[in-house]
Design a protein around this motif. Structure first.
Motif, PDB file in Angstrom:
ATOM      1  N   ALA A  93       0.595  -1.086   0.568  1.00  0.00           N
ATOM      2  CA  ALA A  93      -0.009   0.031   0.034  1.00  0.00           C
ATOM      3  C   ALA A  93       0.976   1.078   0.025  1.00  0.00           C
ATOM      4  O   ALA A  93       0.666   2.127  -0.691  1.00  0.00           O
ATOM      5  CB  ALA A  93      -1.083   0.055   0.858  1.00  0.00           C
ATOM      6  N   ARG A  94       2.431   1.294   0.662  1.00  0.00           N
ATOM      7  CA  ARG A  94       2.942   2.142   0.472  1.00  0.00           C
ATOM      8  C   ARG A  94       2.980   2.569  -0.318  1.00  0.00           C
ATOM      9  O   ARG A  94       4.046   3.456  -0.703  1.00  0.00           O
ATOM     10  CB  ARG A  94       3.744   2.304   2.109  1.00  0.00           C
ATOM     11  CG  ARG A  94       3.288   2.880   3.462  1.00  0.00           C
ATOM     12  CD  ARG A  94       4.039   2.522   4.713  1.00  0.00           C
ATOM     13  NE  ARG A  94       3.419   2.839   5.695  1.00  0.00           N
ATOM     14  CZ  ARG A  94       3.854   2.956   6.915  1.00  0.00           C
ATOM     15  NH1 ARG A  94       5.236   1.830   6.880  1.00  0.00           N
ATOM     16  NH2 ARG A  94       3.051   2.913   7.891  1.00  0.00           N
ATOM     17  N   ARG A  95       4.015   1.225  -1.432  1.00  0.00           N
ATOM     18  CA  ARG A  95       4.805   2.049  -2.208  1.00  0.00           C
ATOM     19  C   ARG A  95       4.723   2.540  -3.407  1.00  0.00           C
ATOM     20  O   ARG A  95       3.073   2.704  -4.103  1.00  0.00           O
ATOM     21  CB  ARG A  95       4.792   0.424  -3.089  1.00  0.00           C
ATOM     22  CG  ARG A  95       6.188   0.315  -4.132  1.00  0.00           C
ATOM     23  CD  ARG A  95       6.062  -1.319  -4.758  1.00  0.00           C
ATOM     24  NE  ARG A  95       6.196  -2.288  -3.861  1.00  0.00           N
ATOM     25  CZ  ARG A  95       5.615  -3.555  -4.204  1.00  0.00           C
ATOM     26  NH1 ARG A  95       5.567  -4.549  -4.514  1.00  0.00           N
ATOM     27  NH2 ARG A  95       6.753  -4.424  -2.687  1.00  0.00           N
ATOM     28  N   ARG A  96       4.962   3.448  -3.784  1.00  0.00           N
ATOM     29  CA  ARG A  96       4.516   3.910  -5.178  1.00  0.00           C
ATOM     30  C   ARG A  96       4.139   3.127  -6.217  1.00  0.00           C
ATOM     31  O   ARG A  96       4.530   2.245  -6.482  1.00  0.00           O
ATOM     32  CB  ARG A  96       5.491   5.312  -5.760  1.00  0.00           C
ATOM     33  CG  ARG A  96       5.686   6.589  -4.294  1.00  0.00           C
ATOM     34  CD  ARG A  96       6.357   7.284  -5.293  1.00  0.00           C
ATOM     35  NE  ARG A  96       7.758   7.087  -4.755  1.00  0.00           N
ATOM     36  CZ  ARG A  96       8.937   7.798  -5.856  1.00  0.00           C
ATOM     37  NH1 ARG A  96       8.965   8.336  -6.609  1.00  0.00           N
ATOM     38  NH2 ARG A  96      10.455   7.371  -4.968  1.00  0.00           N
ATOM     39  N   PRO A  97       3.223   3.383  -6.967  1.00  0.00           N
ATOM     40  CA  PRO A  97       2.596   2.875  -7.573  1.00  0.00           C
ATOM     41  C   PRO A  97       4.144   3.165  -9.344  1.00  0.00           C
ATOM     42  O   PRO A  97       4.494   4.179  -9.654  1.00  0.00           O
ATOM     43  CB  PRO A  97       1.293   3.554  -9.128  1.00  0.00           C
ATOM     44  CG  PRO A  97       1.107   5.203  -8.084  1.00  0.00           C
ATOM     45  CD  PRO A  97       2.283   5.700  -6.774  1.00  0.00           C
ATOM     46  N   ALA A  98       4.083   1.881 -10.157  1.00  0.00           N
ATOM     47  CA  ALA A  98       4.608   2.490 -11.197  1.00  0.00           C
ATOM     48  C   ALA A  98       4.834   3.724 -12.316  1.00  0.00           C
ATOM     49  O   ALA A  98       3.965   3.272 -12.287  1.00  0.00           O
ATOM     50  CB  ALA A  98       4.913   0.926 -11.771  1.00  0.00           C
ATOM     51  N   PRO A  99       5.752   3.682 -12.786  1.00  0.00           N
ATOM     52  CA  PRO A  99       5.683   4.621 -13.766  1.00  0.00           C
ATOM     53  C   PRO A  99       4.466   3.980 -14.530  1.00  0.00           C
ATOM     54  O   PRO A  99       4.789   2.630 -15.154  1.00  0.00           O
ATOM     55  CB  PRO A  99       7.020   5.721 -14.439  1.00  0.00           C
ATOM     56  CG  PRO A  99       7.698   4.856 -13.613  1.00  0.00           C
ATOM     57  CD  PRO A  99       6.690   4.052 -12.345  1.00  0.00           C
ATOM     58  N   GLU A 100       4.118   4.590 -15.754  1.00  0.00           N
ATOM     59  CA  GLU A 100       3.422   3.854 -17.179  1.00  0.00           C
ATOM     60  C   GLU A 100       4.445   4.076 -18.209  1.00  0.00           C
ATOM     61  O   GLU A 100       4.129   2.692 -18.973  1.00  0.00           O
ATOM     62  CB  GLU A 100       1.242   5.693 -17.133  1.00  0.00           C
ATOM     63  CG  GLU A 100       1.081   4.242 -18.139  1.00  0.00           C
ATOM     64  CD  GLU A 100      -0.291   4.687 -18.313  1.00  0.00           C
ATOM     65  OE1 GLU A 100      -0.971   4.612 -19.363  1.00  0.00           O
ATOM     66  OE2 GLU A 100      -0.505   5.988 -17.482  1.00  0.00           O
TER      67      GLU A 100
END
Length: 94
Positions: free
Chosen positions: A28-35
């Motif tokens: 939940a804390r992990r930043r989403p991967a860039p698209e």
């Protein structure tokens, strides 16, 4: 004997649940991967390839990019990754 086994099993279950809770919190804390990602060459000025964010064939010199930057790079004849095919995902014919 069975009570001891049951107690050990309950401790094992509690430990596993704590580990699972920790994994969920971490995810939940992990930043989403860039698209989109742009891979640069050794001199960092030329662009080598355009990738999708979840590409498994990334080089070491990738930086996050916006959709517009990825499209612009592909239109300027920067090669699309042959594994993740960002050109297809963006609807651009190379």
């Amino acid at each position: 004997m069975q009570e001891r086994d049951l107690s050990r099993t309950r401790r094992w279950i509690a430990d596993e649940e704590r580990c699972a809770d920790g994994r969920r919190v971490g995810e939940a804390r992990r930043r989403p991967a860039p698209e989109w990602l742009i891979e640069r060459g050794l001199d960092r000025t030329n662009i080598v390839a355009v990738h999708m964010g979840e590409c498994w064939e990334l080089g070491k010199r990738v930086k996050p990019a916006s959709r517009e930057q990825a499209i612009d790079a592909l239109r300027q004849q920067v090669p699309a990754c042959t594994k993740c095919r960002p050109d297809t995902a963006l609807g651009i014919e190379v």
